[in-house]
Design an enzyme around this catalytic site. Structure first.
Site, PDB file in Angstrom:
ATOM      1  CG  HIS A  57      -2.023   0.715   1.485  1.00  0.00           C
ATOM      2  ND1 HIS A  57      -2.765   1.065   0.263  1.00  0.00           N
ATOM      3  CD2 HIS A  57      -2.464   1.721   1.929  1.00  0.00           C
ATOM      4  CE1 HIS A  57      -3.690   1.539   0.844  1.00  0.00           C
ATOM      5  NE2 HIS A  57      -3.868   2.233   1.670  1.00  0.00           N
ATOM      6  CE  LYS A  84      -7.663   8.225   1.267  1.00  0.00           C
ATOM      7  NZ  LYS A  84      -7.751   9.276   2.734  1.00  0.00           N
ATOM      8  CE  LYS A 106      -3.905   7.201   1.378  1.00  0.00           C
ATOM      9  NZ  LYS A 106      -4.172   8.096   2.256  1.00  0.00           N
ATOM     10  CG  ASP A 108      -4.831  11.176   0.915  1.00  0.00           C
ATOM     11  OD1 ASP A 108      -4.401  12.501   1.516  1.00  0.00           O
ATOM     12  OD2 ASP A 108      -5.070  10.503   2.164  1.00  0.00           O
ATOM     13  CD  GLU A 156      -7.348  12.146   2.847  1.00  0.00           C
ATOM     14  OE1 GLU A 156      -8.800  11.953   1.366  1.00  0.00           O
ATOM     15  OE2 GLU A 156      -7.178  12.105   3.221  1.00  0.00           O
ATOM     16  CG  ASP A 171      -6.518  13.665   6.856  1.00  0.00           C
ATOM     17  OD1 ASP A 171      -6.964  13.346   7.971  1.00  0.00           O
ATOM     18  OD2 ASP A 171      -6.589  11.916   6.216  1.00  0.00           O
ATOM     19  CE  LYS A 219      -7.874  10.196   8.566  1.00  0.00           C
ATOM     20  NZ  LYS A 219      -6.626  10.029   7.890  1.00  0.00           N
ATOM     21  CD  GLU A 231     -10.273   7.475   4.900  1.00  0.00           C
ATOM     22  OE1 GLU A 231     -10.117   7.545   3.487  1.00  0.00           O
ATOM     23  OE2 GLU A 231      -9.977   8.022   5.287  1.00  0.00           O
TER      24      GLU A 231
HETATM   25  C1  MUC Z   1      -5.457   8.949   5.183  1.00  0.00           C
HETATM   26  O1  MUC Z   1      -4.602  10.148   4.950  1.00  0.00           O
HETATM   27  O2  MUC Z   1      -6.079   9.145   4.537  1.00  0.00           O
HETATM   28  C2  MUC Z   1      -7.028   6.654   4.678  1.00  0.00           C
HETATM   29  C3  MUC Z   1      -6.958   5.078   3.766  1.00  0.00           C
HETATM   30  C4  MUC Z   1      -5.836   5.512   3.274  1.00  0.00           C
HETATM   31  O3  MUC Z   1      -5.689   4.397   2.456  1.00  0.00           O
HETATM   32  O4  MUC Z   1      -4.672   5.741   3.933  1.00  0.00           O
HETATM   33  C5  MUC Z   1      -5.484   6.035   5.224  1.00  0.00           C
HETATM   34  C6  MUC Z   1      -4.499   7.992   5.811  1.00  0.00           C
HETATM   35 MG    MG Z   2      -5.624  11.964   4.237  1.00  0.00          MG
END
Ligand code: MUC
Ligand code: MG
Length: 390
Positions: A38, A183, A185, A214, A240, A265, A289, A343
């Site tokens: 991941h 989402k 990354k 994000d 994000e 976030d 969170k 999520e």
């Molecule tokens: C984040 O920063 O959002 C949430 C989903 C993911 O893959 O990482 C987290 C952390």
């Molecule tokens: Mg995030």
């Protein structure tokens, strides 16, 4: 009055409820492998480490909690090892021998004597609420005022690091009716490379799915302006945490500059951050969170600030396993429908679980677990298997 008290104390369960004390608190580091690497802007995860809390009370009830972060110390100032050590050394002595049922008083006691450590505090508050729910025969959501939903939508994060693999993964999730929002990354590569990657995935998915990104704080403001413009043009629906957490003024400028909404976030840990952003003119959404806000009560305080300011809600994760995910779901269920969904897919990213009955993911979402407390039961064999040995 004296007669009333006498009548109450004749019932043994009531006596136990009134006098139950916190007897012992055990913390375990549990390492579970992920189903695939991941890849985030700051780290690539092959394993998730959870701190599991087992809080035993004098009435025989056990409460479960979880404190989890991402990539050791790469995401935030608490690591799994520091969470465990700080609970064992500093927080446990504040709780042992205290009455079990008054979560508000125990939260205040922890906050008075220990600064920060929001993930550790969240794990302990979760265990207190789980125990109190079991004691009263009520789900945690009911302790928080009652669930308004029993099924919550859940997106999936595409983060394999490979565009083709991400597209295949997205179609699989759509076909399985698992997720229809994705989402991505980004932030680990040059901005143009990232934008090409995101635009290719959005184009492949078309109208079948929504796509968000994000950046996990990886851009400075001028890079963000360039990147967000291109992402907005590509049809991305939410951006994000594009810039560092502390740059509230920059985040507000970005929110005012673009049509595509900003999701705060890392910038928004608790109600105070939420208030500062709202007062400064931020619009968009907050990622809630439990780990950032020190637990369920703290995160709901932040949600209420957001609601008062007209800022959208999003149910976020620090990639917790089933216990932390269930705790979050109980909190989210008490809120009005979150405009950006949730999520809460953490357990699906892990190869195995440490509970007897996994959460029920179906129809692009997940069911709120039933049963008293969190509604979760530990699988002792699995827990022993995945617990880190001293
Ligand atoms: C984040 O920063 O959002 C949430 C989903 C993911 O893959 O990482 C987290 C952390
Ligand atoms: Mg995030």
């Amino acid at each position: 009055m004296a007669i009333k008290l006498l009548t109450i104390t004749r019932f043994p369960e009531f006596r136990a409820f009134m006098s139950s004390l916190i007897e012992s608190i055990e913390t375990l580091l549990v390492d579970l492998p992920t189903i695939r690497p991941h890849k985030l802007s700051m780290t690539t995860m092959a394993c998730q480490t959870m701190v599991i809390v087992r809080m035993r009370h004098s009435d025989g009830i056990e409460g479960l909690g979880e404190g989890t972060t991402i990539g050791g110390l790469s995401y935030g100032p608490e690591s799994p090892e520091s969470i465990k050590r700080n609970i064992d050394t500093y927080l446990v002595p504040l709780l042992i021998g205290q009455p079990s049922g008054n979560v508000n008083a125990l939260r205040a006691r922890l906050n008075r004597h220990a600064r920060g450590n929001s993930i550790a505090k969240s794990a302990l508050e979760t265990a207190l609420l789980d125990a109190q729910g079991k004691r009263l025969g009520l789900p945690v959501a009911e302790l928080l005022g009652g669930a308004r939903h029993d099924h919550l939508s859940v997106l999936w994060t595409l983060a394999s690091g490979d565009t083709t693999k991400d597209i295949d993964e997205a179609f699989q999730r759509l076909d399985d009716r698992r997720h229809c929002d994705f989402k991505l990354k980004i932030g680990a590569n040059a901005v143009d490379t990232d934008v090409r990657h995101v635009a290719a995935i959005k184009e492949a998915l078309g109208d079948r799915a929504s796509v968000r990104v994000d950046v996990n704080q990886a851009w400075d403001e001028s890079t963000a302006v360039r990147g967000i413009q291109a992402l907005q043009d590509a049809g991305i629906e939410l951006i994000e945490q594009a810039i560092p957490a502390r740059e509230h003024a920059g985040l507000i400028r970005l929110a005012n500059r673009f049509h595509v909404p900003m999701l705060a976030d890392e910038a928004v840990q608790d109600a105070r951050d939420g208030f500062d952003l709202a007062a400064g003119g931020f619009s968009g959404a907050f990622a809630l969170k439990i780990a950032k806000s020190g637990g369920l009560h703290g995160v709901l305080e932040l949600a209420h600030v957001a609601q008062a300011a007209g800022i959208g809600l999003y149910g976020g994760t620090l990639l917790e396993g089933t216990i932390g995910t269930a705790a979050s779901l109980h909190a989210w269920a008490t809120l009005p429908e979150m405009i950006w969904g949730t999520e809460m897919f953490g357990p699906l990213l892990l190869r195995d679980d440490i509970v007897t009955e996994p959460l029920n993911y179906r129809d692009f979402g997940v069911d709120l677990p039933r049963g008293p407390g969190l509604g979760i039961t530990l699988d002792e064999d699995k827990l022993a298997h995945y617990s880190r040995k001293p």
